[in-house]
Design an enzyme around this catalytic site. Structure first.
Site, PDB file in Angstrom:
ATOM      1  N   HIS A 128       0.830  -1.210   0.000  1.00  0.00           N
ATOM      2  CA  HIS A 128       0.000   0.000   0.000  1.00  0.00           C
ATOM      3  C   HIS A 128       0.860   1.254   0.000  1.00  0.00           C
ATOM      4  O   HIS A 128       0.605   2.197  -0.770  1.00  0.00           O
ATOM      5  CB  HIS A 128      -0.906  -0.010   1.231  1.00  0.00           C
ATOM      6  CG  HIS A 128      -1.641   1.267   1.466  1.00  0.00           C
ATOM      7  ND1 HIS A 128      -2.886   1.520   0.926  1.00  0.00           N
ATOM      8  CD2 HIS A 128      -1.310   2.384   2.164  1.00  0.00           C
ATOM      9  CE1 HIS A 128      -3.281   2.733   1.283  1.00  0.00           C
ATOM     10  NE2 HIS A 128      -2.342   3.273   2.045  1.00  0.00           N
ATOM     11  N   GLU A 129       1.882   1.282   0.845  1.00  0.00           N
ATOM     12  CA  GLU A 129       2.737   2.472   0.929  1.00  0.00           C
ATOM     13  C   GLU A 129       3.528   2.674  -0.361  1.00  0.00           C
ATOM     14  O   GLU A 129       3.675   3.805  -0.838  1.00  0.00           O
ATOM     15  CB  GLU A 129       3.679   2.356   2.131  1.00  0.00           C
ATOM     16  CG  GLU A 129       2.980   2.316   3.483  1.00  0.00           C
ATOM     17  CD  GLU A 129       2.101   3.538   3.734  1.00  0.00           C
ATOM     18  OE1 GLU A 129       2.448   4.628   3.243  1.00  0.00           O
ATOM     19  OE2 GLU A 129       1.072   3.393   4.425  1.00  0.00           O
ATOM     20  N   HIS A 132       1.483   4.380  -2.976  1.00  0.00           N
ATOM     21  CA  HIS A 132       1.447   5.848  -2.933  1.00  0.00           C
ATOM     22  C   HIS A 132       2.564   6.433  -3.794  1.00  0.00           C
ATOM     23  O   HIS A 132       2.374   7.432  -4.487  1.00  0.00           O
ATOM     24  CB  HIS A 132       1.613   6.337  -1.497  1.00  0.00           C
ATOM     25  CG  HIS A 132       0.371   6.272  -0.668  1.00  0.00           C
ATOM     26  ND1 HIS A 132      -0.823   6.852  -1.048  1.00  0.00           N
ATOM     27  CD2 HIS A 132       0.129   5.705   0.547  1.00  0.00           C
ATOM     28  CE1 HIS A 132      -1.739   6.646  -0.114  1.00  0.00           C
ATOM     29  NE2 HIS A 132      -1.187   5.952   0.860  1.00  0.00           N
ATOM     30  N   GLU A 191      -5.988   7.016  -1.006  1.00  0.00           N
ATOM     31  CA  GLU A 191      -5.887   5.840  -0.143  1.00  0.00           C
ATOM     32  C   GLU A 191      -6.484   4.617  -0.826  1.00  0.00           C
ATOM     33  O   GLU A 191      -5.902   3.527  -0.812  1.00  0.00           O
ATOM     34  CB  GLU A 191      -6.599   6.102   1.191  1.00  0.00           C
ATOM     35  CG  GLU A 191      -5.872   7.042   2.121  1.00  0.00           C
ATOM     36  CD  GLU A 191      -4.593   6.434   2.687  1.00  0.00           C
ATOM     37  OE1 GLU A 191      -4.485   5.203   2.759  1.00  0.00           O
ATOM     38  OE2 GLU A 191      -3.700   7.201   3.052  1.00  0.00           O
TER      39      GLU A 191
END
Length: 270
Positions: A128-129, A132, A191
């Site tokens: 997920h990070e 980004h 997100e």
């Protein structure tokens, strides 16, 4: 300001906006005013500052474990997003947190390992990070900040600014709001987009995508009394889980193909 100068400024802004149009990995239209090199420079500077401020874990077992998961995830990141290796640092802190920065930087806090119970759940966070970074979300936020302030400043100005306030603001835009005390959270759209990108990354690496759902169930348990979605820029835990489950069949198919290629991560704390 004379009318002629105003017209020139407007023209320059228009050119910058038109030339900065881009698309995220999911196909979403974006406006990005900063170059990859400028973002990587900001990411590197921020990472060095965080390493000076936070205690780095000396636990070799935890470091090997986190490095193992991160290595499998970053191996699936296309070279167009980062050419060389990724620097991964484990910080000794009770924060249940992690971040990734432009320029190939990843930070994981030991408190996260109390919630991410296995390699699959940790992979969902790191994926997920990294999502980004792949989606240029920091660039988007810096761009929005510049345009909201009615200026289109060169990144060199932001990078050379010596005052702490400016540095804190662009560090917050990189996702480091908790560390620098300036809250500039990612939007719900960003997100949710990172959830999808991260789900694909972990699946391509051979991790079990179901770990993402399990992780957010653990997060929900750990955040007793979290505010409802309406009052937060982040999607609620239930919304995230529902969105992940909606993409689960596709992700499981990707993971199965990865396993057939021999991608079977075995990262353990031992």
């Amino acid at each position: 300001m004379p009318l002629s100068l105003k017209k020139s400024a407007i023209s320059l802004c228009a050119v910058a906006v038109i030339s900065a149009c881009a698309s995220s990995p999911t196909g979403r239209d974006q406006l990005l005013l900063f170059s990859d090199q400028e973002m990587a420079s900001m990411g590197a500077q921020s990472f060095e500052q965080i390493k000076q401020q936070e205690k780095i874990s000396g636990d070799s077992v935890l470091n090997r474990y986190v490095q193992c998961v991160a290595r499998h995830i970053t191996a699936q990141v296309p070279k167009q997003y980062h050419q060389s290796g990724w620097e991964v640092v484990v910080f000794d802190s009770k924060q249940a947190n992690a971040f990734a920065l432009p320029g190939g930087k990843i930070g994981v806090y030991t408190g996260l390992l109390d919630i991410a119970e296995n390699q699959h759940q940790l992979a969902s966070v790191i994926g997920h990070e990294v999502g980004h970074v792949m989606a240029d979300h920091s660039n988007e936020r810096l761009t929005h900040s510049q345009l909201t302030g009615l200026t289109v400043a060169a990144a060199g100005v932001a990078l050379s600014a010596a005052d702490a306030e400016n540095k804190a603001l662009w560090m917050a835009a990189l996702g480091l709001g908790v560390q620098v005390g300036v809250m500039l959270p990612y939007s719900r759209t960003q997100e949710s987009e990172s959830d999808v990108i991260g789900l694909d990354l972990m699946a391509k690496a051979g991790f079990d995508p179901q770990g993402s759902v399990d992780l957010w169930r653990n997060m929900a348990k750990a955040s007793n009394g979290a505010p409802p979605e309406f009052f937060s820029t982040h999607p609620s835990h239930s919304t995230r889980i529902a969105d992940l489950q909606a993409n689960m069949s596709r992700a499981q198919g990707i993971a199965e193909q990865a396993r057939k290629k021999g991608l079977k991560p075995d990262c353990r704390i031992q």
